[in-house]
Design a protein around this motif. Structure first.
Motif, PDB file in Angstrom:
ATOM      1  N   VAL A 181      36.435  48.905  37.134  1.00 33.32           N
ATOM      2  CA  VAL A 181      37.105  47.683  37.571  1.00 33.32           C
ATOM      3  C   VAL A 181      37.330  46.786  36.360  1.00 33.32           C
ATOM      4  O   VAL A 181      36.381  46.409  35.671  1.00 33.32           O
ATOM      5  N   GLU A 182      38.588  46.473  36.102  1.00 33.60           N
ATOM      6  CA  GLU A 182      38.947  45.570  35.013  1.00 33.60           C
ATOM      7  C   GLU A 182      39.573  44.314  35.600  1.00 33.60           C
ATOM      8  O   GLU A 182      40.324  44.385  36.572  1.00 33.60           O
ATOM      9  N   VAL A 183      39.268  43.168  34.993  1.00 34.80           N
ATOM     10  CA  VAL A 183      39.822  41.891  35.431  1.00 34.80           C
ATOM     11  C   VAL A 183      40.576  41.281  34.263  1.00 34.80           C
ATOM     12  O   VAL A 183      39.987  41.007  33.212  1.00 34.80           O
ATOM     13  N   CYS A 184      41.881  41.115  34.441  1.00 39.12           N
ATOM     14  CA  CYS A 184      42.738  40.539  33.399  1.00 39.12           C
ATOM     15  C   CYS A 184      42.563  41.256  32.065  1.00 39.12           C
ATOM     16  O   CYS A 184      42.506  40.626  30.997  1.00 39.12           O
ATOM     17  N   GLY A 185      42.406  42.573  32.118  1.00 35.96           N
ATOM     18  CA  GLY A 185      42.337  43.374  30.914  1.00 35.96           C
ATOM     19  C   GLY A 185      40.960  43.548  30.317  1.00 35.96           C
ATOM     20  O   GLY A 185      40.819  44.215  29.291  1.00 35.96           O
ATOM     21  N   ILE A 186      39.929  42.961  30.933  1.00 33.22           N
ATOM     22  CA  ILE A 186      38.567  43.058  30.416  1.00 33.22           C
ATOM     23  C   ILE A 186      37.703  43.822  31.421  1.00 33.22           C
ATOM     24  O   ILE A 186      37.744  43.548  32.623  1.00 33.22           O
ATOM     25  N   GLY A 187      36.899  44.771  30.933  1.00 33.52           N
ATOM     26  CA  GLY A 187      36.039  45.542  31.806  1.00 33.52           C
ATOM     27  C   GLY A 187      35.042  44.660  32.540  1.00 33.52           C
ATOM     28  O   GLY A 187      34.398  43.802  31.929  1.00 33.52           O
ATOM     29  N   TYR A 188      34.907  44.869  33.847  1.00 27.23           N
ATOM     30  CA  TYR A 188      34.018  44.039  34.667  1.00 27.23           C
ATOM     31  C   TYR A 188      32.851  44.840  35.228  1.00 27.23           C
ATOM     32  O   TYR A 188      31.721  44.388  35.218  1.00 27.23           O
ATOM     33  N   ALA A 189      33.129  46.027  35.752  1.00 30.43           N
ATOM     34  CA  ALA A 189      32.069  46.840  36.355  1.00 30.43           C
ATOM     35  C   ALA A 189      32.578  48.264  36.512  1.00 30.43           C
ATOM     36  O   ALA A 189      33.791  48.507  36.526  1.00 30.43           O
ATOM     37  N   VAL A 190      31.666  49.191  36.619  1.00 30.52           N
ATOM     38  CA  VAL A 190      31.992  50.566  36.993  1.00 30.52           C
ATOM     39  C   VAL A 190      31.236  50.864  38.279  1.00 30.52           C
ATOM     40  O   VAL A 190      30.005  50.793  38.313  1.00 30.52           O
ATOM     41  N   MET A 191      31.965  51.158  39.319  1.00 33.55           N
ATOM     42  CA  MET A 191      31.388  51.403  40.634  1.00 33.55           C
ATOM     43  C   MET A 191      31.595  52.871  41.005  1.00 33.55           C
ATOM     44  O   MET A 191      32.612  53.468  40.654  1.00 33.55           O
ATOM     45  N   MET A 192      30.629  53.437  41.708  1.00 34.94           N
ATOM     46  CA  MET A 192      30.784  54.773  42.262  1.00 34.94           C
ATOM     47  C   MET A 192      31.351  54.625  43.660  1.00 34.94           C
ATOM     48  O   MET A 192      30.722  54.006  44.529  1.00 34.94           O
ATOM     49  N   ALA A 193      32.550  55.163  43.882  1.00 31.65           N
ATOM     50  CA  ALA A 193      33.248  54.898  45.135  1.00 31.65           C
ATOM     51  C   ALA A 193      34.132  56.071  45.514  1.00 31.65           C
ATOM     52  O   ALA A 193      34.391  56.977  44.717  1.00 31.65           O
ATOM     53  N   THR A 194      34.603  56.051  46.745  1.00 30.06           N
ATOM     54  CA  THR A 194      35.615  56.987  47.211  1.00 30.06           C
ATOM     55  C   THR A 194      36.980  56.396  46.889  1.00 30.06           C
ATOM     56  O   THR A 194      37.293  55.293  47.360  1.00 30.06           O
ATOM     57  N   PRO A 195      37.819  57.066  46.085  1.00 28.39           N
ATOM     58  CA  PRO A 195      39.072  56.466  45.632  1.00 28.39           C
ATOM     59  C   PRO A 195      40.179  56.485  46.677  1.00 28.39           C
ATOM     60  O   PRO A 195      41.266  57.039  46.475  1.00 28.39           O
ATOM     61  N   ALA A 196      39.910  55.882  47.812  1.00 29.38           N
ATOM     62  CA  ALA A 196      40.895  55.689  48.873  1.00 29.38           C
ATOM     63  C   ALA A 196      40.841  54.222  49.282  1.00 29.38           C
ATOM     64  O   ALA A 196      39.809  53.564  49.122  1.00 29.38           O
ATOM     65  N   ASP A 197      41.959  53.709  49.774  1.00 30.63           N
ATOM     66  CA  ASP A 197      42.047  52.293  50.171  1.00 30.63           C
ATOM     67  C   ASP A 197      41.657  51.380  49.012  1.00 30.63           C
ATOM     68  O   ASP A 197      40.977  50.364  49.198  1.00 30.63           O
ATOM     69  N   LEU A 198      42.116  51.709  47.804  1.00 29.81           N
ATOM     70  CA  LEU A 198      41.736  50.916  46.636  1.00 29.81           C
ATOM     71  C   LEU A 198      42.376  49.530  46.646  1.00 29.81           C
ATOM     72  O   LEU A 198      41.836  48.596  46.054  1.00 29.81           O
ATOM     73  N   LYS A 199      43.510  49.380  47.308  1.00 28.01           N
ATOM     74  CA  LYS A 199      44.107  48.041  47.452  1.00 28.01           C
ATOM     75  C   LYS A 199      43.158  47.132  48.224  1.00 28.01           C
ATOM     76  O   LYS A 199      42.899  45.996  47.819  1.00 28.01           O
ATOM     77  N   ASP A 200      42.617  47.632  49.319  1.00 27.01           N
ATOM     78  CA  ASP A 200      41.664  46.848  50.105  1.00 27.01           C
ATOM     79  C   ASP A 200      40.396  46.589  49.307  1.00 27.01           C
ATOM     80  O   ASP A 200      39.839  45.486  49.334  1.00 27.01           O
ATOM     81  N   TYR A 201      39.943  47.615  48.590  1.00 26.75           N
ATOM     82  CA  TYR A 201      38.721  47.461  47.795  1.00 26.75           C
ATOM     83  C   TYR A 201      38.893  46.403  46.718  1.00 26.75           C
ATOM     84  O   TYR A 201      37.992  45.594  46.476  1.00 26.75           O
ATOM     85  N   ALA A 202      40.051  46.396  46.049  1.00 26.88           N
ATOM     86  CA  ALA A 202      40.292  45.430  44.983  1.00 26.88           C
ATOM     87  C   ALA A 202      40.171  44.003  45.499  1.00 26.88           C
ATOM     88  O   ALA A 202      39.499  43.159  44.888  1.00 26.88           O
ATOM     89  N   LEU A 203      40.791  43.716  46.629  1.00 25.53           N
ATOM     90  CA  LEU A 203      40.731  42.356  47.164  1.00 25.53           C
ATOM     91  C   LEU A 203      39.345  42.036  47.688  1.00 25.53           C
ATOM     92  O   LEU A 203      38.806  40.946  47.438  1.00 25.53           O
ATOM     93  N   GLY A 204      38.728  42.956  48.414  1.00 29.11           N
ATOM     94  CA  GLY A 204      37.385  42.704  48.929  1.00 29.11           C
ATOM     95  C   GLY A 204      36.381  42.483  47.825  1.00 29.11           C
ATOM     96  O   GLY A 204      35.523  41.601  47.910  1.00 29.11           O
ATOM     97  N   PHE A 205      36.477  43.278  46.755  1.00 32.60           N
ATOM     98  CA  PHE A 205      35.592  43.122  45.601  1.00 32.60           C
ATOM     99  C   PHE A 205      35.819  41.768  44.946  1.00 32.60           C
ATOM    100  O   PHE A 205      34.859  41.055  44.601  1.00 32.60           O
ATOM    101  N   ALA A 206      37.083  41.383  44.750  1.00 32.17           N
ATOM    102  CA  ALA A 206      37.394  40.105  44.106  1.00 32.17           C
ATOM    103  C   ALA A 206      36.893  38.929  44.934  1.00 32.17           C
ATOM    104  O   ALA A 206      36.372  37.940  44.396  1.00 32.17           O
ATOM    105  N   LEU A 207      37.021  39.022  46.254  1.00 33.38           N
ATOM    106  CA  LEU A 207      36.513  37.961  47.129  1.00 33.38           C
ATOM    107  C   LEU A 207      34.991  37.896  47.077  1.00 33.38           C
ATOM    108  O   LEU A 207      34.408  36.815  46.974  1.00 33.38           O
ATOM    109  N   ALA A 208      34.343  39.052  47.136  1.00 34.79           N
ATOM    110  CA  ALA A 208      32.886  39.087  47.131  1.00 34.79           C
ATOM    111  C   ALA A 208      32.321  38.564  45.813  1.00 34.79           C
ATOM    112  O   ALA A 208      31.262  37.930  45.791  1.00 34.79           O
ATOM    113  N   GLU A 209      33.017  38.824  44.710  1.00 36.66           N
ATOM    114  CA  GLU A 209      32.555  38.391  43.390  1.00 36.66           C
ATOM    115  C   GLU A 209      32.924  36.943  43.083  1.00 36.66           C
ATOM    116  O   GLU A 209      32.539  36.409  42.036  1.00 36.66           O
ATOM    117  N   GLY A 210      33.694  36.316  43.982  1.00 36.93           N
ATOM    118  CA  GLY A 210      34.109  34.937  43.730  1.00 36.93           C
ATOM    119  C   GLY A 210      35.213  34.820  42.695  1.00 36.93           C
ATOM    120  O   GLY A 210      35.466  33.722  42.182  1.00 36.93           O
TER     121      GLY A 210
END
Length: 274
Positions: free
Chosen positions: A45-74
């Protein structure tokens, strides 16, 4: 907001088929078969070009994951503050790149740089133990959900878990109406990821989490309580037991927590159920 995936994610990104042997234990005899396994891959996971985290995940519904992750992280408060998402397969995994609107980018970049430069206790977005225990915002939504609604959602969940049925190794996060009807489900090998995907899916479609309850096929760790509270959902139901910290955090935030939910019984850990 734009979503790019170049090349597009394959339709079978959630599962991988593998030859295995079913061993006879109580009854002699082995069977050769092909079994579907859930895909587990590193997602950078990169935010504005900078590495933020590496998560172990199933690479499906990544659009939903991106927004949910961003909301959860504030990182964002609304979907409109997420300007762009790029999801691309890379060597060994996936790259998920989030680009924020200018009014959020500066704050997020400052936070990302602090995370990169400071020691971490291993939790995404958390730099020290004090932040783990910081007070959660109280749950404002109020919802009347009866026992029959919880039982109905539990009974219907399996039918909404195609990845779970195919592999027997995926978690599900479901959003349910007060009646118990299941409105949306997301799956992943990680219980946190499944919930992030669900929260992201609700946010994209404008569904208010305060108008229903979340059902998880998982152990209730404190992170799941935090994500539910921050999403504004008043009731969390989990199939497995909670940790002590999860129970404490739920009670302090005013979240109704029901755990070890089964067809015939459940534990009311905090809050009230009619």
């Amino acid at each position: 907001m734009t979503i790019d995936s170049d090349p597009p994610a394959p339709k079978d990104a959630a599962t991988s088929r593998r030859p295995v042997r079913r061993l006879g234990l109580a009854v002699p005899g082995d069977t050769e078969l092909v079994r579907a396994l859930p895909v587990e891959a590193p997602v950078s996971v990169e935010v504005c070009g900078i590495g933020y985290a590496v998560m172990m995940a199933t690479p499906a519904d990544l659009k939903d994951y991106a927004l949910g992750f961003a909301l959860a992280e504030g990182l964002v408060d609304t979907p409109a503050q997420l300007a762009r998402v790029d999801a691309h397969p890379i060597e060994g995994g996936w790259a998920l790149r989030l680009w924020l609107m200018p009014e959020r980018a500066g704050l997020a970049l400052d936070r990302v740089r602090r995370r990169v430069g400071e020691s971490s206790c291993g939790l995404c977005g958390i730099e020290n133990i004090e932040e783990v225990l910081r007070p959660l915002p109280p749950v404002a939504a109020r919802l009347k959900v009866g026992r029959a609604a919880i039982a109905a959602a539990l009974a219907a969940l399996t039918a909404h878990q195609p990845l779970g049925r195919a592999t027997g190794a995926a978690h599900a996060a479901a959003f349910c109406a007060p009646s118990g009807d299941i409105l949306c489900v997301r799956e992943d090998v990680g219980r946190h990821n499944a919930l992030d995907k669900l929260i992201g899916a609700l946010a994209w479609t404008g569904i208010d989490p305060g108008g229903g309850f979340i059902l998880l096929s998982a152990r209730c760790s404190y992170e799941l309580v935090e994500k539910t509270v921050r999403a504004g959902c008043p009731l969390l139901v989990t199939i497995s037991a909670p940790t002590s910290l999860a129970a404490d955090r739920a009670a302090a935030a005013g979240l109704t927590l029901v755990a070890l939910a089964r067809a015939d019984s459940a534990l009311l850990v905090s809050g009230d159920i009619a």
